[in-house]
Design an enzyme around this catalytic site. Structure first.
Site, PDB file in Angstrom:
ATOM      1  N   HIS A 111      51.216  53.886  27.019  1.00  0.00           N
ATOM      2  CA  HIS A 111      52.502  53.438  26.459  1.00  0.00           C
ATOM      3  C   HIS A 111      53.274  54.576  25.778  1.00  0.00           C
ATOM      4  CE1 HIS A 111      51.669  49.351  27.492  1.00  0.00           C
ATOM      5  NE2 HIS A 111      50.639  49.241  26.678  1.00  0.00           N
ATOM      6  N   ASP A 147      45.952  48.663  34.075  1.00  0.00           N
ATOM      7  CA  ASP A 147      45.931  47.972  32.780  1.00  0.00           C
ATOM      8  C   ASP A 147      46.817  46.718  32.904  1.00  0.00           C
ATOM      9  OD1 ASP A 147      45.273  48.655  29.668  1.00  0.00           O
ATOM     10  OD2 ASP A 147      47.167  47.563  29.840  1.00  0.00           O
ATOM     11  N   ASP A 226      41.995  44.787  30.386  1.00  0.00           N
ATOM     12  CA  ASP A 226      42.563  43.599  29.746  1.00  0.00           C
ATOM     13  C   ASP A 226      43.097  42.609  30.779  1.00  0.00           C
ATOM     14  OD1 ASP A 226      44.435  45.533  30.294  1.00  0.00           O
ATOM     15  OD2 ASP A 226      45.300  45.601  28.289  1.00  0.00           O
TER      16      ASP A 226
HETATM   17 ZN   LIG Z   1      46.774  46.892  28.080  1.00  0.00          ZN
END
Ligand SMILES: [Zn+2]
Length: 281
Positions: A111, A147, A226
């Protein structure tokens, strides 16, 4: 298979933050029991950081002079972030030397943009590793981000760069809200909440065809776990065994490859990572 990790990554914590030291510690212990071999990384240099990030951003992390709800102010976080990025560099170098490799460090990175951090990320580890490989003339590189969250930082860093293809599979809608459509060299494949293995793997197949057509020399994976069905932050419904299938499909491209840990917050993270590694080498 080489696992790049350091116990130093377990040293920092911020209250009950889901990006906890136990994530990496428990995976390390699980893999130790399975007889994997480990490599200790060195911190990257500020010069490495500046291939991706602005001096202003680097200085903010160094001095702790920042404030962001997702980004707790943690003593010595600069040192931990340097080590995590150093782990990414070592992992990439192992891949180039013919060793399939996995980086088990924190903080994660995907990110972090050139000038902003967020989503538990300080420096963009995979971008730093990929920039280093490009600088060394290793050829075109494909980044596959699996992800559950869109790798907005990585996309923004490589947007429009001809020698990198960025492909992301992620849940949408979900933080950070980007990655709804493909732009130039950035292919985004958003998935609705509730997606199960069958539909996920079909989308992955689509992603891997794009990567194959790009003819990269190396494949770098932002490996978040995740997307697991019991993850507390997300709503994709993969099983632990799905990660072996995902990794095996990546392996079928028959390219030098490495993967870096991004997210993954369930108690089953160790088994998710283990199952991924079974298919990856
Ligand atoms: Zn994530």
């Amino acid at each position: 298979m080489k696992i790049v990790t350091s116990k130093t990554c377990w040293e920092y914590r911020h209250d009950a933050h889901p990006e906890s030291p136990e994530r990496v510690k428990l995976v390390y212990e699980y893999l130790s029991d399975k007889s994997f071999s480990f490599l200790e990384p060195k911190p990257c240099t500020e010069t490495d950081l500046l291939t991706v990030h602005t001096k202003l951003m680097v200085d903010k992390v160094k001095t702790g002079n920042y404030a962001d709800l997702d980004i707790p102010i943690i003593p010595r976080i600069y040192d931990y972030a340097l080590l995590s990025a150093g782990g990414a560099l070592l992992t990439a170098n192992e891949a180039v030397r013919g060793n399939v490799s996995f980086c088990l460090t924190r903080p994660p990175g995907h990110h972090a943009t050139r000038s902003h951090f967020g989503g538990f990320c300080y420096f963009n580890n995979i971008a730093i590793a990929v920039k280093s490989l490009l600088k060394e003339g290793k050829g075109k590189i494909a980044i596959l981000d699996i992800d559950c969250h869109h790798g907005n930082g990585t996309q923004s860093i490589f947007q429009g760069k001809e020698d990198v293809l960025f492909v992301s599979l992620h849940q949408s809608p979900l933080y950070p809200g980007s990655g709804l459509e493909s732009v130039k060299n950035c292919i985004n494949l958003p998935l609705p909440a509730g997606t199960q293995e069958k539909d996920y793997l079909l989308k992955l197949e689509e992603a891997l065809i794009k990567i194959k057509d790009f003819k990269p020399a190396i494949i770098a994976v932002s490996a978040g776990f995740d997307t697991y069905k019991a993850d507390p932050l997300t709503d994709i419904l993969l099983d632990t065994f799905t990660y072996t299938k995902i990794a095996s499909m990546i392996k079928e491209l028959n390219l030098p490859r490495f993967a870096l840990l991004e997210g993954g917050y369930s108690a089953d993270l160790p088994e998710c990572v283990y199952r991924f590694l079974l298919g990856f080498e």
